[in-house]
Design a protein around this motif. Structure first.
Motif, PDB file in Angstrom:
ATOM      1  N   SER A 230      12.190 -19.077  22.891  1.00 14.28           N
ATOM      2  CA  SER A 230      12.719 -18.136  23.882  1.00 14.28           C
ATOM      3  C   SER A 230      13.242 -18.920  25.089  1.00 14.28           C
ATOM      4  CB  SER A 230      11.625 -17.158  24.312  1.00 14.28           C
ATOM      5  OG  SER A 230      12.142 -16.178  25.189  1.00 14.28           O
ATOM      6  N   VAL A 233      11.500 -22.181  25.540  1.00  8.35           N
ATOM      7  CA  VAL A 233      10.036 -22.097  25.575  1.00  8.35           C
ATOM      8  C   VAL A 233       9.533 -21.798  24.164  1.00  8.35           C
ATOM      9  CG1 VAL A 233       8.046 -20.833  26.481  1.00  8.35           C
ATOM     10  CG2 VAL A 233      10.000 -21.317  27.967  1.00  8.35           C
ATOM     11  N   LYS A 234       8.671 -22.660  23.631  1.00 11.56           N
ATOM     12  CA  LYS A 234       8.118 -22.473  22.290  1.00 11.56           C
ATOM     13  C   LYS A 234       6.846 -21.611  22.377  1.00 11.56           C
ATOM     14  CE  LYS A 234      11.154 -25.140  20.240  1.00 11.56           C
ATOM     15  NZ  LYS A 234      10.793 -26.449  19.723  1.00 11.56           N
ATOM     16  N   ILE A 235       6.916 -20.431  21.772  1.00 13.04           N
ATOM     17  CA  ILE A 235       5.795 -19.489  21.796  1.00 13.04           C
ATOM     18  C   ILE A 235       5.186 -19.419  20.401  1.00 13.04           C
ATOM     19  CG2 ILE A 235       5.096 -17.104  22.249  1.00 13.04           C
ATOM     20  CD1 ILE A 235       7.609 -16.841  24.021  1.00 13.04           C
ATOM     21  N   HIS A 236       3.886 -19.666  20.296  1.00 10.35           N
ATOM     22  CA  HIS A 236       3.168 -19.531  19.029  1.00 10.35           C
ATOM     23  C   HIS A 236       2.570 -18.123  18.973  1.00 10.35           C
ATOM     24  CE1 HIS A 236       3.585 -23.781  18.201  1.00 10.35           C
ATOM     25  NE2 HIS A 236       3.081 -24.066  19.397  1.00 10.35           N
ATOM     26  N   GLU A 239      -1.224 -17.756  18.863  1.00 10.59           N
ATOM     27  CA  GLU A 239      -1.942 -18.049  20.106  1.00 10.59           C
ATOM     28  C   GLU A 239      -1.931 -16.838  21.031  1.00 10.59           C
ATOM     29  OE1 GLU A 239      -3.187 -21.830  21.178  1.00 10.59           O
ATOM     30  OE2 GLU A 239      -3.774 -20.753  19.369  1.00 10.59           O
ATOM     31  N   VAL A 240      -0.802 -16.136  21.090  1.00 11.04           N
ATOM     32  CA  VAL A 240      -0.722 -14.904  21.888  1.00 11.04           C
ATOM     33  C   VAL A 240      -1.654 -13.848  21.309  1.00 11.04           C
ATOM     34  CG1 VAL A 240       0.796 -13.062  22.714  1.00 11.04           C
ATOM     35  CG2 VAL A 240       1.642 -15.420  22.584  1.00 11.04           C
ATOM     36  N   SER A 258       9.251 -12.097  16.795  1.00 11.72           N
ATOM     37  CA  SER A 258      10.419 -12.311  17.644  1.00 11.72           C
ATOM     38  C   SER A 258      11.460 -11.217  17.440  1.00 11.72           C
ATOM     39  CB  SER A 258      11.045 -13.677  17.355  1.00 11.72           C
ATOM     40  OG  SER A 258      11.543 -13.723  16.031  1.00 11.72           O
ATOM     41  N   LEU A 289      -1.672 -15.166  29.998  1.00 10.19           N
ATOM     42  CA  LEU A 289      -0.870 -16.061  29.162  1.00 10.19           C
ATOM     43  C   LEU A 289      -0.054 -17.021  30.013  1.00 10.19           C
ATOM     44  CD1 LEU A 289       0.455 -13.404  26.616  1.00 10.19           C
ATOM     45  CD2 LEU A 289      -1.193 -15.217  26.115  1.00 10.19           C
ATOM     46  N   HIS A 292       6.097 -17.070  30.842  1.00  7.77           N
ATOM     47  CA  HIS A 292       7.164 -16.775  29.870  1.00  7.77           C
ATOM     48  C   HIS A 292       6.662 -16.604  28.434  1.00  7.77           C
ATOM     49  CE1 HIS A 292       9.778 -17.601  33.183  1.00  7.77           C
ATOM     50  NE2 HIS A 292       9.588 -18.923  33.142  1.00  7.77           N
ATOM     51  N   HIS A 293       5.341 -16.555  28.221  1.00  5.57           N
ATOM     52  CA  HIS A 293       4.805 -16.383  26.875  1.00  5.57           C
ATOM     53  C   HIS A 293       4.459 -14.924  26.552  1.00  5.57           C
ATOM     54  CE1 HIS A 293       4.566 -20.724  26.877  1.00  5.57           C
ATOM     55  NE2 HIS A 293       4.122 -20.726  25.642  1.00  5.57           N
ATOM     56  N   CYS A 294       4.499 -14.055  27.535  1.00  3.66           N
ATOM     57  CA  CYS A 294       4.096 -12.661  27.299  1.00  3.66           C
ATOM     58  C   CYS A 294       5.193 -11.889  26.560  1.00  3.66           C
ATOM     59  CB  CYS A 294       3.797 -11.969  28.630  1.00  3.66           C
ATOM     60  SG  CYS A 294       3.111 -10.307  28.426  1.00  3.66           S
TER      61      CYS A 294
END
Length: 318
Positions: A230, A233-236, A239-240, A258, A289, A292-294
């Motif tokens: 995103s 930004v790499k979001i796993h 993990e979220v 996504s 979080l 930018h991971h939310c």
């Protein structure tokens, strides 16, 4: 002593045949299920690693409440035959050990997460010495409940191609530990590489992103296929989800995936089959979080697709 279902008897005949291989099927969680041939020598080597870890022998009692059509069921039978254990196979159901009038210890019992609730209601549950859970990640709420019982329970890491698990994680802890004969490294993507001194594949590259703690210990972060990019930004998603799941109402299913974004390329969203999950959840998630991971939105579906064998969620991208 072998107490077998007709399906288990058919596998024992296949195991004892002259063929050097056994036919197995992948779960289909990351693609179309496929048929593969496994060397019996590899299956026996895998069984011996589990036998050594749990100290199984001719005095051990093993139970199998899973289908012998898939690798977890096949391998429990192979362990019993290899170590000379007594084995009882029952037809798969959501209530394993539900009709068992058992008065002796059960040395090893494999289940999938959807069977845990029914198992804990069984009168035989306190007799289980070692419980292994595979096929899909165990929800955080279930893991907390299970850890509180004090039973020796382990999440498994492995796949059909490795003849079942190569590492175990004690429920309540965060890291997987290698079984005898296995070591790990990471490739350039940060994905786990399995090294085996006993199985024919030798080295196997996975699509599982991991944090390596040593060459025999790792923390699983998620699937490379699921990573959300995103705006760089790499979001796993997994993990979220570890933060999200304890906030959901009881019995609600949800996952993070996504959605295409004109501004960011991709953006994270929550997918759920429950109208009880509203946008206020996103407000609660944001301070828990990294920046930018939310997830930015919630998508409601009438039903979330799952695999037929283990009930693992089939993730969609939007």
């Amino acid at each position: 002593m072998l107490v077998l279902t007709p399906e288990a008897e058919a596998f024992v005949r296949e195991w004892r045949s002259a063929s050097p291989t056994v036919t197995a099927h992948t779960s289909g969680s990351t693609g179309t299920p496929k048929e593969i041939e496994l060397l019996k020598s590899d299956m026996e080597a895998s069984a011996r690693a589990t036998i050594e870890f749990f100290g199984l022998g001719c005095g051990s009692l093993l139970y199998l409440p899973l289908s012998p059509s898939y690798i977890a069921g096949k391998m429990q039978i192979v362990r019993a035959l290899t170590a000379g254990c007594r084995l009882v196979v029952e037809n798969p159901s959501s209530r394993p050990l539900g009709s068992v009038a058992c008065t002796e210890r059960i040395s090893l019992l494999p289940i999938v997460p959807s069977q845990l609730g029914g198992l804990m209601e069984s009168a035989a549950f306190p007799l289980v010495d070692n419980l292994i859970i595979g096929g899909a990640p165990l929800p955080a709420s279930d893991e907390r409940v299970l850890a509180a019982t004090g039973i020796r329970a382990y999440a498994t890491y492995g796949m059909t191609e490795t003849c079942s698990h190569v590492a175990l994680r004690r429920v309540g802890e965060e890291c997987f530990n290698a079984l005898p004969g296995y070591e790990f490294s990471l490739d350039r993507r940060g994905c786990l590489v399995i090294h085996s001194s006993t199985l024919s594949f030798g080295t196997l590259i996975t699509n599982d992103i991991a944090e390596l703690r040593s060459d025999v210990t790792f923390r699983w972060l998620g699937r490379y296929d699921n990573v959300i990019n995103s705006g760089g930004v790499k979001i796993h998603p997994e993990e979220v989800e570890r933060v999200l799941m304890p906030m959901l109402p009881s019995g609600v299913t949800a996952y993070v995936t996504s959605r295409q974004s004109l501004r960011w390329g991709e953006e994270a969203v929550v997918v759920t089959d429950s109208p009880l999950v509203g946008h206020e959840l996103l407000q609660s998630l944001r301070p828990l979080l990294p920046l930018h991971h939310c997830p930015v939105d919630i998508i409601h579906l009438p039903e979330i697709p799952r695999t037929a064998t283990s009930g693992k969620i089939k993730r969609q991208k939007f």
